[in-house]
Design an enzyme around this catalytic site. Structure first.
Site, PDB file in Angstrom:
ATOM      1  N   ARG A 154       0.958  -1.119   0.051  1.00 21.15           N
ATOM      2  CA  ARG A 154       0.054  -0.096   0.062  1.00 21.15           C
ATOM      3  C   ARG A 154       0.923   1.360  -0.049  1.00 21.15           C
ATOM      4  O   ARG A 154       0.570   2.253  -0.814  1.00 21.15           O
ATOM      5  CB  ARG A 154      -0.940  -0.059   1.142  1.00 21.15           C
ATOM      6  CG  ARG A 154      -1.893   1.084   1.060  1.00 21.15           C
ATOM      7  CD  ARG A 154      -3.025   0.957   2.122  1.00 21.15           C
ATOM      8  NE  ARG A 154      -2.494   1.196   3.564  1.00 21.15           N
ATOM      9  CZ  ARG A 154      -3.201   0.972   4.585  1.00 21.15           C
ATOM     10  NH1 ARG A 154      -4.475   0.521   4.479  1.00 21.15           N
ATOM     11  NH2 ARG A 154      -2.633   1.139   5.938  1.00 21.15           N
TER      12      ARG A 154
ATOM     13  N   LYS B  18      -2.708   6.989   1.504  1.00 26.31           N
ATOM     14  CA  LYS B  18      -2.335   7.527   2.853  1.00 26.31           C
ATOM     15  C   LYS B  18      -1.238   8.324   2.838  1.00 26.31           C
ATOM     16  O   LYS B  18      -0.039   8.258   2.794  1.00 26.31           O
ATOM     17  CB  LYS B  18      -1.817   6.000   3.656  1.00 26.31           C
ATOM     18  CG  LYS B  18      -2.262   6.109   4.893  1.00 26.31           C
ATOM     19  CD  LYS B  18      -2.219   4.614   5.296  1.00 26.31           C
ATOM     20  CE  LYS B  18      -1.891   4.632   6.873  1.00 26.31           C
ATOM     21  NZ  LYS B  18      -2.696   5.519   7.906  1.00 26.31           N
TER      22      LYS B  18
ATOM     23  N   GLU C 190     -15.875   7.018   6.743  1.00 27.24           N
ATOM     24  CA  GLU C 190     -15.068   6.340   7.484  1.00 27.24           C
ATOM     25  C   GLU C 190     -15.021   7.014   8.899  1.00 27.24           C
ATOM     26  O   GLU C 190     -15.435   8.176   9.195  1.00 27.24           O
ATOM     27  CB  GLU C 190     -13.845   5.730   7.052  1.00 27.24           C
ATOM     28  CG  GLU C 190     -12.967   7.074   6.730  1.00 27.24           C
ATOM     29  CD  GLU C 190     -11.557   6.898   6.039  1.00 27.24           C
ATOM     30  OE1 GLU C 190     -10.951   5.754   6.315  1.00 27.24           O
ATOM     31  OE2 GLU C 190     -11.033   7.615   5.270  1.00 27.24           O
TER      32      GLU C 190
HETATM   33  N1  PXG Z   1      -8.746   5.207   7.358  1.00 29.08           N
HETATM   34  C1  PXG Z   1      -7.938   5.978   7.728  1.00 29.08           C
HETATM   35  C2  PXG Z   1      -8.087   7.542   7.328  1.00 29.08           C
HETATM   36  C3  PXG Z   1      -6.736   5.656   8.080  1.00 29.08           C
HETATM   37  O1  PXG Z   1      -5.824   6.593   8.266  1.00 29.08           O
HETATM   38  C4  PXG Z   1      -7.732   3.448   8.430  1.00 29.08           C
HETATM   39  C5  PXG Z   1      -8.872   3.763   7.799  1.00 29.08           C
HETATM   40  C6  PXG Z   1      -7.646   1.833   8.923  1.00 29.08           C
HETATM   41  O2  PXG Z   1      -6.698   1.241   7.962  1.00 29.08           O
HETATM   42  P1  PXG Z   1      -5.703   0.017   8.550  1.00 29.08           P
HETATM   43  O3  PXG Z   1      -5.177  -0.360   7.188  1.00 29.08           O
HETATM   44  O4  PXG Z   1      -4.804   0.358   9.512  1.00 29.08           O
HETATM   45  O5  PXG Z   1      -6.499  -0.981   8.809  1.00 29.08           O
HETATM   46  C7  PXG Z   1      -6.634   4.296   8.555  1.00 29.08           C
HETATM   47  C8  PXG Z   1      -5.264   3.937   9.419  1.00 29.08           C
HETATM   48  C9  PXG Z   1      -2.354   6.312  13.778  1.00 29.08           C
HETATM   49  C10 PXG Z   1      -2.814   5.574  13.000  1.00 29.08           C
HETATM   50  O6  PXG Z   1      -1.186   6.339  14.564  1.00 29.08           O
HETATM   51  C11 PXG Z   1      -3.547   5.414  11.988  1.00 29.08           C
HETATM   52  C12 PXG Z   1      -3.685   4.683  10.997  1.00 29.08           C
HETATM   53  C13 PXG Z   1      -3.002   3.417  11.388  1.00 29.08           C
HETATM   54  C14 PXG Z   1      -2.319   3.186  12.234  1.00 29.08           C
HETATM   55  C15 PXG Z   1      -2.028   4.251  13.228  1.00 29.08           C
HETATM   56  O7  PXG Z   1      -3.113   7.347  13.887  1.00 29.08           O
HETATM   57  N2  PXG Z   1      -4.624   4.897  10.051  1.00 29.08           N
END
Ligand code: PXG
Length: 295
Positions: free
Chosen positions: A54, A153, A186
């Site tokens: 990703r 991301k 989301e």
């Molecule tokens: N939506 C958004 C906008 C994100 O930033 C997710 C969904 C979930 O995605 P994953 O692939 O993790 O299942 C995210 C993930 C943090 C932090 O420290 C943020 C994320 C992941 C890990 C840590 O704020 N974002």
């Protein structure tokens, strides 16, 4: 004195207090860069390859050439964990556009900056997971897919931060974002699911939601457990009248949502399907086959 954690920056390791980058780095000046948040459980980095894939997809969209191959990046992540003797960790992988001048033209940045932070994880409060959280649908719309979409991301998280501020000032645990058509997209760093008549539904990424890795794991897990899991548009009314709702994400794992804009979801307690998915998810993250061993 306890030894400081080491941080990887461009191939070198620095103690946390000395891990610094230039104020001319476009990651800071313009949020120009991409990142991943990854977790390791019990000596295994959960879905490391998927996160690396990703990261490189995000970089491709913003035309950022990562100066390491995927294999080199995987090794750098594992080596950083080993240097810090970590088994359970939170990993933040960042690639910025690099140092440039005070104009936003990326062509002025010859070399991307690669940063790998591996730290201990702050566990989410056990209470929140047991009781469920109260969320607020906020005024700020998810950036659409033809703007700074969360399909990429990127380091540009102001959209999520505005959502979080809104939830904070109103006294809620978390924010839920709508897309510009009024469909649920989301959370601010989590994907969202509802359960209705035994069916598990999550919004499509066309709402500007991230292609979450936990989201994908949960969809497959749900199917394996015999539930129907689909992507479909969800309106606020669908959410208010759902039997169950929950967030998924690397940091959040699976968290029940028990109230939205003061409406109780179901009976206001974490639902049975959510609880089942939480239990099974806990097993999956500790399965060595689901990730990459550190040692
Ligand atoms: N939506 C958004 C906008 C994100 O930033 C997710 C969904 C979930 O995605 P994953 O692939 O993790 O299942 C995210 C993930 C943090 C932090 O420290 C943020 C994320 C992941 C890990 C840590 O704020 N974002």
């Amino acid at each position: 004195m306890e030894k400081e954690l080491l941080v990887y920056i461009d191939g070198k390791y620095y103690p946390k207090s000395q891990a610094k980058i230039s104020v001319y780095d476009h990651g800071l000046l313009y949020g120009d860069g991409v990142f991943e948040g990854i977790r390791a459980y019990n000596g295994v980095v959960f879905k490391l390859r998927e996160h690396i894939d990703r990261l490189y997809r995000s970089a491709r969209v913003i035309m950022l050439e990562i100066p390491l191959t995927k294999e080199e990046m995987i090794n750098a992540v594992l080596e950083t964990l080993r240097k810090n003797n970590l088994h359970d960790a939170y990993i933040r992988l960042i690639v910025t556009r690099g140092v440039g001048d005070l104009g936003l033209d990326p062509r002025k940045c010859p070399k991307p900056t690669v940063i790998i932070i591996t730290d201990v994880i702050k566990l989410h409060s056990k209470e929140a997971k047991e009781r469920g959280i109260r969320a607020l649908i906020v005024w700020v719309k998810r950036d659409p897919v033809d703007a700074t979409s969360h399909e990429v991301k990127s380091l540009n998280y102001m959209n999520s931060i505005l959502g979080k501020i809104e939830a904070n000032v109103a006294g809620f645990d978390e924010a839920i974002c709508l897309d510009k058509n009024g469909h649920i997209s989301e959370g601010i760093a989590e994907n969202i699911f509802i359960v209705k008549n035994g069916k598990i539904i999550t919004p499509p990424t066309s709402t500007g939601a991230l292609v979450g890795i936990t989201r994908d794991v949960i969809m497959k897990l749900a199917e394996k457990l015999g539930y129907k899991a689909v992507e479909a548009n969800i309106t606020p009314t669908d959410l208010f009248t759902a039997d169950e709702a929950f967030f998924t994400g690397t940091a959040a794992e699976v968290v029940p949502i028990v109230e939205v804009n003061k409406r109780k979801i179901g009976d206001g307690k974490p639902g049975p399907i959510t609880k089942r998915l939480m239990q099974e998810f806990e097993k999956i993250v500790r399965d060595p086959k689901e990730g990459t061993p550190i040692y």
